[in-house]
Design a protein around this motif. Structure first.
Motif, PDB file in Angstrom:
ATOM      1  N   ILE A   1      21.558  37.473  29.258  1.00 39.25           N
ATOM      2  CA  ILE A   1      22.014  37.122  30.595  1.00 39.25           C
ATOM      3  C   ILE A   1      21.121  36.000  31.107  1.00 39.25           C
ATOM      4  CG2 ILE A   1      22.331  37.939  32.952  1.00 39.25           C
ATOM      5  CD1 ILE A   1      22.817  40.753  31.559  1.00 39.25           C
ATOM      6  N   ILE A   2      21.748  34.901  31.478  1.00 39.42           N
ATOM      7  CA  ILE A   2      21.011  33.751  31.999  1.00 39.42           C
ATOM      8  C   ILE A   2      21.529  33.443  33.407  1.00 39.42           C
ATOM      9  CG2 ILE A   2      20.593  32.808  29.694  1.00 39.42           C
ATOM     10  CD1 ILE A   2      22.757  30.667  30.363  1.00 39.42           C
ATOM     11  N   THR A   3      20.761  32.680  34.162  1.00 40.25           N
ATOM     12  CA  THR A   3      21.176  32.272  35.497  1.00 40.25           C
ATOM     13  C   THR A   3      21.341  30.760  35.518  1.00 40.25           C
ATOM     14  OG1 THR A   3      19.979  34.128  36.467  1.00 40.25           O
ATOM     15  CG2 THR A   3      20.604  32.349  37.951  1.00 40.25           C
ATOM     16  N   VAL A   4      22.529  30.334  35.956  1.00 42.37           N
ATOM     17  CA  VAL A   4      22.839  28.910  36.080  1.00 42.37           C
ATOM     18  C   VAL A   4      23.314  28.672  37.501  1.00 42.37           C
ATOM     19  CG1 VAL A   4      24.285  27.021  35.260  1.00 42.37           C
ATOM     20  CG2 VAL A   4      23.499  28.776  33.646  1.00 42.37           C
ATOM     21  N   GLU A   5      22.570  27.859  38.236  1.00 43.52           N
ATOM     22  CA  GLU A   5      22.897  27.565  39.633  1.00 43.52           C
ATOM     23  C   GLU A   5      23.154  28.850  40.424  1.00 43.52           C
ATOM     24  OE1 GLU A   5      26.051  24.698  39.666  1.00 43.52           O
ATOM     25  OE2 GLU A   5      24.832  23.182  38.673  1.00 43.52           O
ATOM     26  N   SER A   6      22.241  29.785  40.320  1.00 45.29           N
ATOM     27  CA  SER A   6      22.228  31.092  40.992  1.00 45.29           C
ATOM     28  C   SER A   6      23.375  32.022  40.582  1.00 45.29           C
ATOM     29  CB  SER A   6      22.181  30.943  42.519  1.00 45.29           C
ATOM     30  OG  SER A   6      23.420  30.498  43.020  1.00 45.29           O
ATOM     31  N   GLN A   7      24.063  31.695  39.504  1.00 45.88           N
ATOM     32  CA  GLN A   7      25.131  32.549  39.001  1.00 45.88           C
ATOM     33  C   GLN A   7      24.728  33.109  37.639  1.00 45.88           C
ATOM     34  OE1 GLN A   7      28.876  30.505  38.616  1.00 45.88           O
ATOM     35  NE2 GLN A   7      29.976  32.206  39.516  1.00 45.88           N
ATOM     36  N   LYS A   8      24.829  34.459  37.492  1.00 39.10           N
ATOM     37  CA  LYS A   8      24.475  35.088  36.221  1.00 39.10           C
ATOM     38  C   LYS A   8      25.616  34.940  35.233  1.00 39.10           C
ATOM     39  CE  LYS A   8      21.210  38.413  38.078  1.00 39.10           C
ATOM     40  NZ  LYS A   8      20.875  39.826  38.237  1.00 39.10           N
ATOM     41  N   LYS A   9      25.250  34.603  34.002  1.00 41.51           N
ATOM     42  CA  LYS A   9      26.222  34.419  32.931  1.00 41.51           C
ATOM     43  C   LYS A   9      25.737  35.143  31.682  1.00 41.51           C
ATOM     44  CE  LYS A   9      27.795  29.994  34.660  1.00 41.51           C
ATOM     45  NZ  LYS A   9      29.181  30.271  34.932  1.00 41.51           N
ATOM     46  N   ILE A  10      26.681  35.533  30.835  1.00 41.16           N
ATOM     47  CA  ILE A  10      26.355  36.183  29.567  1.00 41.16           C
ATOM     48  C   ILE A  10      26.605  35.173  28.460  1.00 41.16           C
ATOM     49  CG2 ILE A  10      26.906  38.070  28.001  1.00 41.16           C
ATOM     50  CD1 ILE A  10      28.118  39.489  30.538  1.00 41.16           C
ATOM     51  N   VAL A  11      25.583  34.951  27.645  1.00 36.75           N
ATOM     52  CA  VAL A  11      25.694  33.991  26.557  1.00 36.75           C
ATOM     53  C   VAL A  11      25.320  34.689  25.252  1.00 36.75           C
ATOM     54  CG1 VAL A  11      24.875  31.774  25.659  1.00 36.75           C
ATOM     55  CG2 VAL A  11      25.128  32.098  28.119  1.00 36.75           C
ATOM     56  N   ILE A  12      26.082  34.397  24.208  1.00 33.68           N
ATOM     57  CA  ILE A  12      25.811  34.929  22.868  1.00 33.68           C
ATOM     58  C   ILE A  12      25.062  33.849  22.100  1.00 33.68           C
ATOM     59  CG2 ILE A  12      26.811  35.941  20.790  1.00 33.68           C
ATOM     60  CD1 ILE A  12      27.457  37.500  23.416  1.00 33.68           C
ATOM     61  N   TYR A  13      23.887  34.227  21.583  1.00 34.12           N
ATOM     62  CA  TYR A  13      23.048  33.323  20.793  1.00 34.12           C
ATOM     63  C   TYR A  13      22.942  33.842  19.364  1.00 34.12           C
ATOM     64  CZ  TYR A  13      21.301  31.309  25.171  1.00 34.12           C
ATOM     65  OH  TYR A  13      21.196  30.683  26.380  1.00 34.12           O
ATOM     66  N   SER A  14      22.772  32.934  18.421  1.00 33.07           N
ATOM     67  CA  SER A  14      22.593  33.344  17.020  1.00 33.07           C
ATOM     68  C   SER A  14      21.127  33.686  16.766  1.00 33.07           C
ATOM     69  CB  SER A  14      23.056  32.249  16.068  1.00 33.07           C
ATOM     70  OG  SER A  14      22.244  31.107  16.209  1.00 33.07           O
TER      71      SER A  14
END
Length: 115
Positions: free
Chosen positions: A65-78
């Motif tokens: 879970i990362i934050t971009v411009e105060s919005q939380k997002k879920i990102v899949i990393y290898s």
């Protein structure tokens, strides 16, 4: 980065209602991913390909879970290089509950359950 888990951002109360609605509508799988205590991403009807990534007890990716411009997002990393024909997987890390969900990933060291 492999892909962002995209869907509609909803609260827990709405997620509970939708899960029940999906069951009543005969939708076999719902794609609800918890971001934090209050927020869930529902990719069931408006998600992208990330919702189809399977669980593995020995995955080649991980969710963050990362934050971009105060919005939380879920990102899949290898975790490692992934071959062209290799399935992309990550550990769902479902919370521990009394009712166990069997794991069928078949990976070396499989835990036997998703939670």
């Amino acid at each position: 980065m492999v892909i962002e888990y995209v869907g509609q951002t909803i609260r827990q109360v709405m997620a509970d209602m939708r899960e029940k609605q999906y069951e009543e509508q005969g939708i076999g799988s719902s794609y609800l991913f918890r971001v934090d205590q209050d927020t869930i991403i529902d990719a069931t009807k408006c998600g992208n390909l990330a919702r189809f990534i399977n669980h593995s007890c020995n995955p080649n990716c991980y969710a963050k879970i990362i934050t971009v411009e105060s919005q939380k997002k879920i990102v899949i990393y290898s975790r490692q290089p992934i071959a062209v024909s290799e399935e992309i997987t990550y550990d769902y890390k479902f919370p521990i509950e009394d009712e166990k969900i069997p794991c069928l990933c078949g990976a070396d060291g499989c835990h036997g359950t998703l939670n």
